[in-house]
Design an enzyme around this catalytic site. Structure first.
Site, PDB file in Angstrom:
ATOM      1  N   ARG A 128      38.484  46.808  48.069  1.00 38.31           N
ATOM      2  CA  ARG A 128      38.363  45.083  48.553  1.00 38.31           C
ATOM      3  C   ARG A 128      37.832  45.190  50.188  1.00 38.31           C
ATOM      4  NH1 ARG A 128      42.620  41.794  45.711  1.00 38.31           N
ATOM      5  NH2 ARG A 128      42.848  41.531  47.502  1.00 38.31           N
ATOM      6  N   ARG A 173      50.983  29.788  45.494  1.00 38.81           N
ATOM      7  CA  ARG A 173      51.196  31.094  46.920  1.00 38.81           C
ATOM      8  C   ARG A 173      51.794  30.147  47.403  1.00 38.81           C
ATOM      9  NH1 ARG A 173      46.837  35.592  45.927  1.00 38.81           N
ATOM     10  NH2 ARG A 173      47.416  36.981  47.026  1.00 38.81           N
ATOM     11  N   ARG A 186      48.072  40.172  55.269  1.00 41.69           N
ATOM     12  CA  ARG A 186      48.381  39.303  54.116  1.00 41.69           C
ATOM     13  C   ARG A 186      49.922  39.573  54.045  1.00 41.69           C
ATOM     14  NH1 ARG A 186      44.217  42.833  50.432  1.00 41.69           N
ATOM     15  NH2 ARG A 186      45.689  41.609  48.606  1.00 41.69           N
ATOM     16  N   LYS A 244      50.599  42.343  40.721  1.00 44.30           N
ATOM     17  CA  LYS A 244      51.145  41.589  39.512  1.00 44.30           C
ATOM     18  C   LYS A 244      49.582  41.751  38.684  1.00 44.30           C
ATOM     19  CE  LYS A 244      50.370  38.693  43.203  1.00 44.30           C
ATOM     20  NZ  LYS A 244      50.420  39.458  44.419  1.00 44.30           N
ATOM     21  N   ARG A 265      44.143  52.174  47.755  1.00 44.52           N
ATOM     22  CA  ARG A 265      43.844  51.249  45.573  1.00 44.52           C
ATOM     23  C   ARG A 265      42.132  50.521  45.635  1.00 44.52           C
ATOM     24  NH1 ARG A 265      46.041  45.414  44.833  1.00 44.52           N
ATOM     25  NH2 ARG A 265      44.842  44.938  45.953  1.00 44.52           N
TER      26      ARG A 265
HETATM   27  P1  AMP Z   1      44.134  38.679  45.940  1.00 43.55           P
HETATM   28  O1  AMP Z   1      43.050  39.371  44.931  1.00 43.55           O
HETATM   29  O2  AMP Z   1      45.554  37.675  45.039  1.00 43.55           O
HETATM   30  O3  AMP Z   1      45.125  40.018  46.416  1.00 43.55           O
HETATM   31  O4  AMP Z   1      44.421  37.544  46.760  1.00 43.55           O
HETATM   32  C1  AMP Z   1      43.193  38.149  47.092  1.00 43.55           C
HETATM   33  C2  AMP Z   1      43.216  36.440  48.455  1.00 43.55           C
HETATM   34  O5  AMP Z   1      42.058  35.156  48.084  1.00 43.55           O
HETATM   35  C3  AMP Z   1      43.766  35.657  49.197  1.00 43.55           C
HETATM   36  O6  AMP Z   1      44.690  36.915  50.784  1.00 43.55           O
HETATM   37  C4  AMP Z   1      43.654  34.858  49.915  1.00 43.55           C
HETATM   38  O7  AMP Z   1      43.477  34.924  51.187  1.00 43.55           O
HETATM   39  C5  AMP Z   1      42.976  34.448  48.723  1.00 43.55           C
HETATM   40  N1  AMP Z   1      43.758  33.980  47.613  1.00 43.55           N
HETATM   41  C6  AMP Z   1      44.345  34.407  45.884  1.00 43.55           C
HETATM   42  N2  AMP Z   1      44.780  32.774  45.636  1.00 43.55           N
HETATM   43  C7  AMP Z   1      44.635  32.423  46.448  1.00 43.55           C
HETATM   44  C8  AMP Z   1      46.222  31.209  46.404  1.00 43.55           C
HETATM   45  N3  AMP Z   1      47.210  30.882  45.349  1.00 43.55           N
HETATM   46  N4  AMP Z   1      46.434  30.498  47.362  1.00 43.55           N
HETATM   47  C9  AMP Z   1      45.489  30.668  48.667  1.00 43.55           C
HETATM   48  N5  AMP Z   1      45.110  31.586  49.121  1.00 43.55           N
HETATM   49  C10 AMP Z   1      44.693  32.218  47.482  1.00 43.55           C
END
Ligand code: AMP
Length: 213
Positions: free
Chosen positions: A160, A87, A171, A13, A126
């Protein structure tokens, strides 16, 4: 272009959102990046989010939706690419209300479809630029100079803290139990487009552009 990208962690994404933003000019909005920036700045939001993120769980809906709403009300982006938001169904409903208020109707929700088996390999390899957030992969897409970003210059690449095997399993569980149902939500609204997320970044990009017509 007003669209959101759906798909499991590691489906690409972020990579596709960066390409679409650079080539089509829409604003890339990543809630993950916003939360990591809040953590780095030590804000109350960042401190609250940290424990959920480190555990591979979702940050509570109201915290994330309020943060997104604040950004939209301040910046009123005419075009946008949502990466990682919404989400949950609760977030999707809050986002619908916000977009109706701002008169910015969503054009499409693009699902980047990748099987779970491929996710672990992608995520554990990654590497993310500590500066511009561009992503690389240790074997599939290595940077030209080891450990350094070749998009923004030579900033260090990092792994990360939630890109480990233990956290990725959680996740993925979180994705299947809370996020995957958004596919049906957007299908029912006639907004869903699905692309095959396996393979080459450029080929996936072309699929997304053609799915949008
Ligand atoms: P990402 O970078 O999109 O993979 O997000 C990393 C982490 O941030 C996720 O595993 C969640 O803990 C948190 N996070 C990001 N976006 C959301 C969202 N829309 N709702 C809840 N938690 C989020």
């Amino acid at each position: 272009m007003r669209l959101l990208l759906l798909g499991p962690p590691g489906s690409g994404k972020g990579t596709q959102a960066q390409l679409l933003a650079a080539r089509q000019g829409a604003v890339h909005i990543s809630t993950g990046d916003m939360l990591r920036a809040a953590q780095a700045a030590g804000t109350p939001l960042g401190l609250q989010a940290k424990k959920y993120m480190d555990a591979g769980k979702l940050v509570p809906d109201d915290l994330v939706s309020d943060t997104v709403a604040e950004k939209f009300r301040c910046e009123r982006p005419a075009t946008f690419l949502m990466d990682g938001y919404p989400r949950t169904i609760v977030q999707a409903e809050a986002f619908d209300t916000l977009l109706a208020e701002l008169k910015l109707p969503l054009e499409a929700a693009v699902l980047i479809d990748v099987p779970d088996e491929e996710i672990a390999h992608r995520i554990t390899g990654r590497l993310t630029c500590s500066n511009c957030k561009a992503t690389f992969h240790k074997t599939n897409r290595p940077p030209k100079v080891e450990g350094r970003c070749d998009v923004c210059g030579h900033s260090p690449l990092i792994q990360r803290p939630d890109d480990t095997l233990a956290v990725i399993e959680q996740r993925l569980k979180t994705y299947h139990s809370q996020t995957a149902e958004l596919v049906g939500y957007y299908r029912a609204r006639g907004l869903l487009r699905t692309v095959d997320g396996k393979g080459d970044v450029e080929a996936i990009y072309r699929q997304i552009v053609s799915a949008l017509g």
